[in-house]
Each structure stands twice: as structure tokens, then as C-alpha cells.
Design a protein around this motif. Structure first.
Motif, PDB file in Angstrom:
ATOM      1  N   TRP A  68       0.826  -1.212   0.000  1.00  0.00           N
ATOM      2  CA  TRP A  68       0.000   0.000   0.000  1.00  0.00           C
ATOM      3  C   TRP A  68       0.860   1.262   0.000  1.00  0.00           C
ATOM      4  CZ3 TRP A  68      -4.964   0.004  -1.177  1.00  0.00           C
ATOM      5  CH2 TRP A  68      -5.648  -1.213  -1.100  1.00  0.00           C
ATOM      6  N   LEU A  69       2.148   1.085   0.304  1.00  0.00           N
ATOM      7  CA  LEU A  69       3.108   2.187   0.227  1.00  0.00           C
ATOM      8  C   LEU A  69       4.033   2.006  -0.976  1.00  0.00           C
ATOM      9  CD1 LEU A  69       4.051   2.452   4.023  1.00  0.00           C
ATOM     10  CD2 LEU A  69       2.653   4.057   2.692  1.00  0.00           C
TER      11      LEU A  69
ATOM     12  N   TRP B 266       0.589   7.378   3.956  1.00  0.00           N
ATOM     13  CA  TRP B 266      -0.281   6.334   3.407  1.00  0.00           C
ATOM     14  C   TRP B 266      -1.321   6.934   2.459  1.00  0.00           C
ATOM     15  CZ3 TRP B 266      -0.179   1.012   4.488  1.00  0.00           C
ATOM     16  CH2 TRP B 266       0.750   0.610   5.446  1.00  0.00           C
ATOM     17  N   ILE B 267      -1.929   8.026   2.871  1.00  0.00           N
ATOM     18  CA  ILE B 267      -2.956   8.665   2.040  1.00  0.00           C
ATOM     19  C   ILE B 267      -2.362   9.079   0.694  1.00  0.00           C
ATOM     20  CG2 ILE B 267      -4.412  10.738   1.812  1.00  0.00           C
ATOM     21  CD1 ILE B 267      -5.606   8.598   3.701  1.00  0.00           C
ATOM     22  N   GLU B 268      -1.201   9.689   0.716  1.00  0.00           N
ATOM     23  CA  GLU B 268      -0.564  10.120  -0.537  1.00  0.00           C
ATOM     24  C   GLU B 268      -0.281   8.925  -1.432  1.00  0.00           C
ATOM     25  OE1 GLU B 268      -0.387  13.202  -1.579  1.00  0.00           O
ATOM     26  OE2 GLU B 268      -1.194  13.896   0.332  1.00  0.00           O
ATOM     27  N   SER B 269       0.201   7.842  -0.841  1.00  0.00           N
ATOM     28  CA  SER B 269       0.491   6.646  -1.634  1.00  0.00           C
ATOM     29  C   SER B 269      -0.774   6.094  -2.275  1.00  0.00           C
ATOM     30  CB  SER B 269       1.156   5.584  -0.756  1.00  0.00           C
ATOM     31  OG  SER B 269       1.485   4.450  -1.520  1.00  0.00           O
TER      32      SER B 269
ATOM     33  N   VAL C 112     -11.656   4.646   5.010  1.00  0.00           N
ATOM     34  CA  VAL C 112     -10.518   5.453   5.451  1.00  0.00           C
ATOM     35  C   VAL C 112     -10.529   6.817   4.753  1.00  0.00           C
ATOM     36  CG1 VAL C 112      -7.997   5.632   5.285  1.00  0.00           C
ATOM     37  CG2 VAL C 112      -9.047   3.505   6.088  1.00  0.00           C
ATOM     38  N   LEU C 113     -10.735   6.797   3.448  1.00  0.00           N
ATOM     39  CA  LEU C 113     -10.715   8.053   2.697  1.00  0.00           C
ATOM     40  C   LEU C 113     -11.872   8.970   3.088  1.00  0.00           C
ATOM     41  CD1 LEU C 113      -9.573   6.801  -0.813  1.00  0.00           C
ATOM     42  CD2 LEU C 113      -8.254   8.155   0.839  1.00  0.00           C
ATOM     43  N   ILE C 114     -13.002   8.387   3.427  1.00  0.00           N
ATOM     44  CA  ILE C 114     -14.124   9.205   3.897  1.00  0.00           C
ATOM     45  C   ILE C 114     -13.760   9.890   5.211  1.00  0.00           C
ATOM     46  CG2 ILE C 114     -16.464   9.071   4.857  1.00  0.00           C
ATOM     47  CD1 ILE C 114     -17.020   6.942   2.631  1.00  0.00           C
TER      48      ILE C 114
END
Length: 192
Positions: A52-53, A89-92, A119-121
Motif C-alpha cells: 500500500w506504500l 499512506w494517504i498520498e500513496s 478510510v478516505l471518507i
């Protein structure tokens, strides 16, 4: 968004509307100082080699589940160290999306992405990052195009309701009618 003091008693409250104090804040700080705040240092599956990264490590649900706890903890405490960890993590994830709308590791699993939608929400509710809604819309288009040929299976089939909840949230934000079609597809493929 509605005024934060005018929520229906049945409405799910967005991340950050309630600020922890007292005992609850102390418990969250214990988590931040303990395993949640140091999990990446102690468990390779959510360490720097996670798929995920963009690494070659674990590529299924462990990273997304870690984020499902890390994001709210970081934003509820406004902890700079945890915010930096979660942002990596979000950027990846956000930069992994292809033109087709697919994102994340190379596995073809719907389930782990269902967790990422949640997670994104949470991340969006805390930050209002303008990249999130288009990202979610693109992925929903991908689902619309591929769910018939690649239906839910295994955990995805058992947990499709979580995907539906995320798409309902997205529909309430955007009123994009195609989302209701995707929800219908998911409902048909999910265990009752």
C-alpha cells in the motif's frame, strides 16, 4: 455541510465534530503512545515495505485496517507525528489510482479497497482534501464497469455492505445517480 450543532440524532457524525476530552482523550493518547503509534516500527506488514506504500510486502487488508484506526486517532488528537504517518499512506493511495479508477496494490481484491473507502471518507471529513471525492467517483466508475465480469467473492461478498455504505456517503455528497446503479450491483452480489 450542515452546521455542526444541527445534526439529526440519527445522522452519523463526521470525524472531528466531537473533540475528545478527559478520560477519552487520555485513552486515545495511550493508543498514540503505545502500539498504534508505533505499529509501523514493530510489524513489517504495515511497515515501509507494505504494498500500500508501493513496496513489495503485504498487499491485502492489514495496511487498510491500520489506517482505519490511525486516521481517526491522528485527527482526534491532532498529533503531528501520527498525522505525518497517516499522510504518507494517504498520498500513496491517492497517487496509485490509474486512469481506469483502480488503485492500490496489484491484487484484484475488492475487499481491501472497501476498507480504504471508509478510510478516505474519514480523511476527507477531517481535511476536506479536494482530491478525495474525484478519487472515489473514479473508483465507483471502475466498479460499475467491472463488477459484472469480476463479481464480489470471499470477504468482498460477505462485506459488500461496507462498500455500499461508502457509496451512499458519496452519493449524499455528490448526487451522482450512477452511484445508485453501483449500489444495486453490490447489493445483488453481497450475501444477505
Amino acid at each position: 455541510m450542515k452546521n455542526n450543532t444541527n445534526f439529526s440524532r440519527f445522522e452519523r457524525l463526521p470525524l472531528g465534530v466531537i473533540k475528545p476530552k478527559g478520560w477519552l482523550k487520555d485513552q486515545l493518547q495511550i493508543q498514540a503512545d503505545g502500539m498504534t503509534g508505533h505499529l509501523e516500527e514493530n510489524w513489517a506488514d504495515v511497515g515501509p515495505d507494505s504494498a500500500w506504500l508501493s513496496g513489495t510486502g503485504e498487499s491485502w487488508e492489514r495496511g487498510p485496517y491500520y489506517l482505519d484506526g490511525l486516521i481517526p486517532l491522528a485527527y482526534l488528537l491532532n498529533d503531528k507525528k501520527l498525522l505525518a504517518k497517516s499522510q504518507k499512506w494517504i498520498e500513496s493511495i491517492l497517487t496509485s489510482q490509474t486512469e481506469s479508477g483502480w488503485f492500490g496494490p496489484k491484487n484484484k481484491d475488492w475487499w481491501s479497497r472497501m476498507i480504504v473507502l471508509k478510510v478516505l471518507i474519514q480523511y476527507y471529513e477531517a481535511t476536506h482534501d479536494g482530491r478525495v471525492i474525484p478519487f472515489l467517483i473514479n473508483y465507483a466508475h471502475y466498479q460499475k464497469e467491472h463488477l459484472e465480469a469480476e463479481p464480489l467473492s470471499e470477504w468482498g461478498k460477505a462485506r459488500g455492505g461496507e462498500n455500499i455504505l461508502s457509496l451512499l456517503w458519496l452519493y449524499n455528497q455528490t448526487k451522482e445517480s450512477f452511484l445508485l446503479e453501483v449500489i444495486d450491483l453490490l447489493k445483488k452480489q453481497t450475501f444477505d
